[in-house]
Every structure is written in C-alpha cells, then in structure tokens.
Design an enzyme around this catalytic site. Structure first.
Site, PDB file in Angstrom:
ATOM      1  N   HIS A 146       0.848  -1.186   0.000  1.00 16.30           N
ATOM      2  CA  HIS A 146       0.000   0.000   0.000  1.00 16.30           C
ATOM      3  C   HIS A 146       0.885   1.238   0.000  1.00 16.30           C
ATOM      4  O   HIS A 146       1.943   1.227   0.633  1.00 16.30           O
ATOM      5  CB  HIS A 146      -0.909   0.005   1.242  1.00 16.30           C
ATOM      6  N   ASP A 176      -7.947  -5.507   0.299  1.00 14.40           N
ATOM      7  CA  ASP A 176      -8.427  -6.374  -0.775  1.00 14.40           C
ATOM      8  C   ASP A 176      -8.019  -7.832  -0.604  1.00 14.40           C
ATOM      9  O   ASP A 176      -8.508  -8.701  -1.314  1.00 14.40           O
ATOM     10  CB  ASP A 176      -7.898  -5.864  -2.128  1.00 14.40           C
TER      11      ASP A 176
HETATM   12  N1  ACO Z   1       3.965  -7.723  -4.737  1.00 16.19           N
HETATM   13  C1  ACO Z   1       5.296  -7.729  -4.966  1.00 16.19           C
HETATM   14  N2  ACO Z   1       6.101  -6.635  -4.852  1.00 16.19           N
HETATM   15  C2  ACO Z   1       5.503  -5.493  -4.500  1.00 16.19           C
HETATM   16  C3  ACO Z   1       4.121  -5.408  -4.237  1.00 16.19           C
HETATM   17  C4  ACO Z   1       3.351  -6.581  -4.363  1.00 16.19           C
HETATM   18  N3  ACO Z   1       2.025  -6.559  -4.134  1.00 16.19           N
HETATM   19  N4  ACO Z   1       3.792  -4.133  -3.907  1.00 16.19           N
HETATM   20  C5  ACO Z   1       4.936  -3.439  -3.957  1.00 16.19           C
HETATM   21  N5  ACO Z   1       5.973  -4.248  -4.300  1.00 16.19           N
HETATM   22  C6  ACO Z   1       7.405  -3.881  -4.386  1.00 16.19           C
HETATM   23  C7  ACO Z   1       7.693  -3.122  -5.666  1.00 16.19           C
HETATM   24  O1  ACO Z   1       8.081  -4.013  -6.694  1.00 16.19           O
HETATM   25  C8  ACO Z   1       8.804  -2.200  -5.215  1.00 16.19           C
HETATM   26  O2  ACO Z   1       9.987  -2.965  -5.137  1.00 16.19           O
HETATM   27  P1  ACO Z   1      11.425  -2.286  -5.513  1.00 16.19           P
HETATM   28  O3  ACO Z   1      11.628  -1.239  -4.448  1.00 16.19           O
HETATM   29  O4  ACO Z   1      12.396  -3.409  -5.454  1.00 16.19           O
HETATM   30  O5  ACO Z   1      11.273  -1.690  -6.873  1.00 16.19           O
HETATM   31  C9  ACO Z   1       8.413  -1.832  -3.791  1.00 16.19           C
HETATM   32  O6  ACO Z   1       7.648  -2.951  -3.329  1.00 16.19           O
HETATM   33  C10 ACO Z   1       7.579  -0.551  -3.680  1.00 16.19           C
HETATM   34  O7  ACO Z   1       6.458  -0.686  -4.538  1.00 16.19           O
HETATM   35  P2  ACO Z   1       5.798   0.520  -5.355  1.00 16.19           P
HETATM   36  O8  ACO Z   1       5.050  -0.040  -6.497  1.00 16.19           O
HETATM   37  O9  ACO Z   1       6.855   1.550  -5.628  1.00 16.19           O
HETATM   38  O10 ACO Z   1       4.827   1.104  -4.253  1.00 16.19           O
HETATM   39  P3  ACO Z   1       3.586   2.048  -4.519  1.00 16.19           P
HETATM   40  O11 ACO Z   1       3.320   2.753  -3.257  1.00 16.19           O
HETATM   41  O12 ACO Z   1       3.793   2.877  -5.734  1.00 16.19           O
HETATM   42  O13 ACO Z   1       2.406   1.009  -4.878  1.00 16.19           O
HETATM   43  C11 ACO Z   1       0.589  -0.484  -4.656  1.00 16.19           C
HETATM   44  C12 ACO Z   1       1.425   0.615  -3.985  1.00 16.19           C
HETATM   45  C13 ACO Z   1       0.116  -0.021  -6.051  1.00 16.19           C
HETATM   46  C14 ACO Z   1      -0.662  -0.754  -3.813  1.00 16.19           C
HETATM   47  C15 ACO Z   1       1.441  -1.771  -4.770  1.00 16.19           C
HETATM   48  O14 ACO Z   1       1.837  -2.211  -3.479  1.00 16.19           O
HETATM   49  C16 ACO Z   1       0.717  -2.891  -5.528  1.00 16.19           C
HETATM   50  O15 ACO Z   1       0.742  -2.929  -6.754  1.00 16.19           O
HETATM   51  N6  ACO Z   1       0.040  -3.833  -4.797  1.00 16.19           N
HETATM   52  C17 ACO Z   1      -0.712  -4.886  -5.433  1.00 16.19           C
HETATM   53  C18 ACO Z   1      -2.071  -4.357  -5.892  1.00 16.19           C
HETATM   54  C19 ACO Z   1      -3.004  -4.086  -4.728  1.00 16.19           C
HETATM   55  O16 ACO Z   1      -3.199  -4.917  -3.859  1.00 16.19           O
HETATM   56  N7  ACO Z   1      -3.633  -2.907  -4.765  1.00 16.19           N
HETATM   57  C20 ACO Z   1      -4.629  -2.515  -3.779  1.00 16.19           C
HETATM   58  C21 ACO Z   1      -4.161  -1.367  -2.939  1.00 16.19           C
HETATM   59  S1  ACO Z   1      -5.377  -1.004  -1.695  1.00 16.19           S
HETATM   60  C22 ACO Z   1      -6.592  -0.174  -2.545  1.00 16.19           C
HETATM   61  O17 ACO Z   1      -6.366   0.531  -3.479  1.00 16.19           O
HETATM   62  C23 ACO Z   1      -7.928  -0.363  -2.079  1.00 16.19           C
END
Ligand code: ACO
Length: 447
Positions: free
Chosen positions: A311, A369
């Site tokens: 998140h 979620d």
């Molecule tokens: N699985 C694997 N790796 C992940 C995940 C995940 N679910 N989420 C983040 N990471 C990793 C990224 O690859 C990144 O790694 P790095 O630093 O080596 O490049 C690091 O963690 C940071 O991730 P970002 O994408 O930069 O974080 P951001 O804050 O932009 O994204 C998000 C947040 C979009 C929610 C992300 O965690 C994600 O895609 N999660 C999966 C989708 C999800 O569950 N979304 C629902 C969110 S809650 C809602 O909206 C109701």
C-alpha cells in the site's frame, strides 16, 4: 492550521525563498509551497504525489506506520463494531454520528431515492450482457446526470445534498441491476422496509420464483465491508473525483470518473485480481506451489505482484485487512465453510510472505483487498462484481470529499504543471504538396 516554523529553500547563486510550515490536528506538517513558482520561477516535481498534500481535509486520517484509520476521528475498529453503513455515511457527510432522531430522518431521506428512473432499464439494454460490471457502472453513474438534472447546481447546498442522497441511495440499485442484467434475470425494485444492506442483498439474490432468505450474520458482514471501504482520504479514485469535480462539473460526472479510476488493478480492482490469483494458485497446486509463486512475485522481470499486498500509505498491517480477516471467520463459520480451501491458502500465503525478507524489508502487508474477495465469494457475490461493491461503498467517501472541496474557500481548479523534456521549439520543414489521388485528379481536370 498553523505553525510558527518556516522552511527556507536555498538555490542558485545565493538566492533563497521562505515557506510557511502548516500543521494539522495530527499527522506530518506540510510545507506550503504555493508561492514557490511566483517567487522562484520553479515548480516541484513529484510523480505519483509521493510527497504532495493536494488539499486540506477533515474527513479521514491514516497513520500508515501505525496502521491507524480514523473517519472524522473515530477508529475504524469502533465504527465497524458499533455502527452501520448509514451511520458511517452520515458521519462522513456531516462530521458527526447521527442521534437516533437524525438517523431516522436520514434513513427516510435515503429511502425516498432508492428507485432509479424507469428509463434507466432501457439505457441498460444498450450494453452487452457479458460486459464487465465496472464498465456498465461507469456508464450508469455518469448517466445519472442525464436523469437527475433538476438538482445539479453545485453552488446550492440543497442541490448538493440531494445529489449526495441520490448517489448513496441509488448505488445499490444500480449495482444490483448490473448484476441481474449480466444474468439475464429481471431487476428487483428496492424494498424500503429492509435495511440498506439487506435491501441490496435482496435486489442481488432474489428471483421471481424464490424469495431470498436474509441471514443477519451475512447482512452484517456485507455492511461491515461497506463501512471498511467507505473512505480512505486522498487515494487515486478520490483524488480523481476531486480533480474532475474541480472544473465545476456535476457530482454524478465526477463520481463516474472515480468509478472508472477505482476499476484499475492497482486500486479497487485488486480484490478481483487477488481472488483470481488465489484461484489460479489453487489450480496450479495450492500450498505445494507457494515457494514457486512467491519467487515469481519477487522477480521484477515476471511483472507479477502479490495482489492484495502493499500500500502506498500503510507500511504496517492495514487495519481494514485485520477486520476483514475476522469477518472471514464469521462468514465462513456461519456458512459451515470453516475449511474453505481458498481461505486456508490465503492464510498460508500471507504467513510465507510476512516471513520473507523481500516483503518485510519493503513493509508490504495485506491490504483491504486481500481477504475481502473471500468474504464476498462466500456471500455469493461473483468475482466480477467485487469492485462494483467497492464503488457502492466508496461513493459515500467520494461525495463527502467532493462536498468538502466545493465548500473549501481555497478550492481552485486542479491544474498540475510538468517538467517538459520534449523537443525545444523548431520549425516545420518545407513539405512537398500532397499528390492528389488519381480519380480525384481526373475529375478536377474534367471541369
Ligand atoms: N507484490 C510484490 N512486490 C511489490 C508489491 C506486491 N504486491 N507491492 C509493492 N511491491 C514492491 C515493488 O516491486 C517495489 O519494489 P522495488 O523497491 O524493489 O522496486 C516496492 O515494493 C515498492 O512498490 P511501489 O510499487 O513503488 O509502491 P507504490 O506505493 O507505488 O504502490 C501499490 C502501492 C500499487 C498498492 C502496490 O503495493 C501494488 O501494486 N500492490 C498490489 C495491488 C493491490 O493490492 N492494490 C490494492 C491497494 S489497496 C486499494 O487501493 C484499495
């Protein structure tokens, strides 16, 4: 809002600009950089708004490090235990929980608006029956402005209140209609002597041959899902509603934009994506394949993510995910599905992820979620409808945030700037005149 602290930016050849630092009730202070461009000729650069507060708000507060979520100051755990969804809507819209008399009046007001214009059925018929419900809902919510244009003056308090009631009251009817349409079953009119959530479940699951048997535990579970999803401060869809609404467009149009944004798998679409992920993993071997699956989501080249994890704001367990996991136990227990293989798989996957350094070091925890799909599936809601359920609940937050923006004296049209790195000014080279197609040429010379 106020603080005596100032921040100074030193740049260039001994130049400096001073900015006020503003403090809220709780949470980090913010640097008020509104005068930056005027004073320095520079913009700030912050893709994804990692460090940008776009507005002031009194509605929802999140402490992502501690895993705290407050609506108007009240912890989400207390609201989920003691209130229903309409109490929560009232709280988000008006700032206080309703007294019994206010609640009665609010319920009556909502009930006046639960039906939708009969013509909307015909509008619905333009959609393919196999369309994704979120595609249908984006269209239906946008279309409300065509059906309810008698109260669209955004400068009128009365009109804004009517639109808010209409949206909250009609979303269950529209979501249920989109489901019934996909099944080819007749729509059910709302039944106002039922509670908000019981009425929605009946519109979803009753059919003309068989009345739907309401179960209090299941109604309460769905109501809790609504409470947990009702608002989440300036997330992508809420910011979309605010940005769209900042042009002065009507609330139905702004909230249709929010529905469209919510659909994405990085946001509200994650509940659908998460359940699909668990089902695929189950088919591929379940717990036996966890190691392989975790390795895949950790590999950036795979493009896969552990859906329902991570998140932007929570760097701790999402408090909503904890409540959702409790709700899983309640619902599965009530339905005699304690050994639900998907729930077991989700818990095993969570455990493996939370012990893995990749997730620990990046502070990736289950979000709302992760477990919501398992509860919804057990309630009989099909996977494709999950994000529609989310949009029904989030409508309360969207409309409260939109109202707050419209009445904010600092409200302006949202207009971010950019760092342009395309070509600098250049001249179009001399071009050869375009050759005429042969037939046209012949026709031209014939005259
Ligand atoms: N699985 C694997 N790796 C992940 C995940 C995940 N679910 N989420 C983040 N990471 C990793 C990224 O690859 C990144 O790694 P790095 O630093 O080596 O490049 C690091 O963690 C940071 O991730 P970002 O994408 O930069 O974080 P951001 O804050 O932009 O994204 C998000 C947040 C979009 C929610 C992300 O965690 C994600 O895609 N999660 C999966 C989708 C999800 O569950 N979304 C629902 C969110 S809650 C809602 O909206 C109701």
């Amino acid at each position: 809002m106020g603080s005596n602290t100032k921040a100074v930016l030193n740049y260039g050849d001994g130049k400096s600009v001073e900015f006020p630092v503003l403090g809220g009730t709780i949470g980090p202070e913010v640097l008020d950089i509104r005068s930056l461009y005027g004073k320095s000729g520079m913009f700030t650069y912050d893709p994804g708004f990692m460090s940008t507060a776009s507005c002031q708000s009194k509605i929802t507060y999140i402490d992502g490090d501690q895993g705290v979520l407050l609506y108007r100051g009240y912890p989400i755990e207390q609201l989920a235990a003691n209130c229903d969804f309409l109490d929560t809507c009232y709280l988000l819209l008006k700032g206080e929980l309703p007294t019994p008399a206010q609640k009665k009046e609010f319920v009556q007001a909502i009930n006046q608006h639960t039906m939708v214009h009969e013509q909307m059925q015909f509008f619905m018929r333009g959609f393919r029956r196999d369309a994704h419900p979120m595609a249908v809902l984006t269209g239906l919510v946008g279309a409300l402005s065509a059906f309810y244009h008698d109260a669209l003056d955004i400068n009128s308090l009365r009109d804004r209140e009517i639109s808010a009631l209409r949206l909250i009251a009609k979303m269950p009817t529209l979501v249920a209609m989109s489901y019934k349409y996909s099944l080819g079953q007749p729509y059910f009119y709302p039944k106002n002597d039922l509670s908000y959530t019981a009425n929605f479940m009946r519109m979803m699951f009753a059919n003309p041959c068989e009345e739907y048997q309401l179960n209090d535990v299941l109604v309460r579970a769905l109501d809790r899902i609504f409470i947990l999803h009702a608002d989440h401060e300036q997330n992508a869809s809420t910011s979309t509603v605010r940005l769209c609404g900042s042009s002065g467009t009507n609330p139905f149009a702004a909230i249709a934009a929010g529905v469209a944004c919510l659909w994405g798998p990085a946001h509200g679409g994650a509940n659908e994506a998460c359940l699909n992920m668990l089902q695929r993993l189950q088919i591929q071997g379940g717990v036996e394949k966890l190691g392989e699956f975790i390795a895949k989501v950790k590999d950036p080249a795979s493009g896969a993510r552990l859906m329902g994890f991570g998140h932007r704001v929570y760097k701790n367990y999402d408090p909503r995910a904890k409540l959702m996991r409790e709700t899983c136990y309640e619902v599965l227990g009530e339905l005699g599905l304690q050994d639900d293989p998907l729930f077991k798989l989700a818990m095993a996957l969570e455990k493996v992820a939370l012990e893995d350094d990749y997730f620990v070091s990046r502070k990736l925890y289950p979000n709302v979620d992760y477990y919501s799909g398992i509860v919804q599936k057990a309630l009989g809601i099909p996977v494709a409808m999950f994000t529609g359920i989310f949009s029904l609940a989030r409508t309360a937050g969207w409309i409260a945030q939109w109202q707050e923006m419209i009445t904010d004296p600092e409200y302006k049209i949202g207009r971010p700037r950019q760092l342009y790195n395309g070509p600098a000014r250049r001249d179009v080279p001399a071009m050869k005149p375009k050759a005429m197609p042969a037939a046209k040429e012949a026709l031209a010379t014939a005259h």
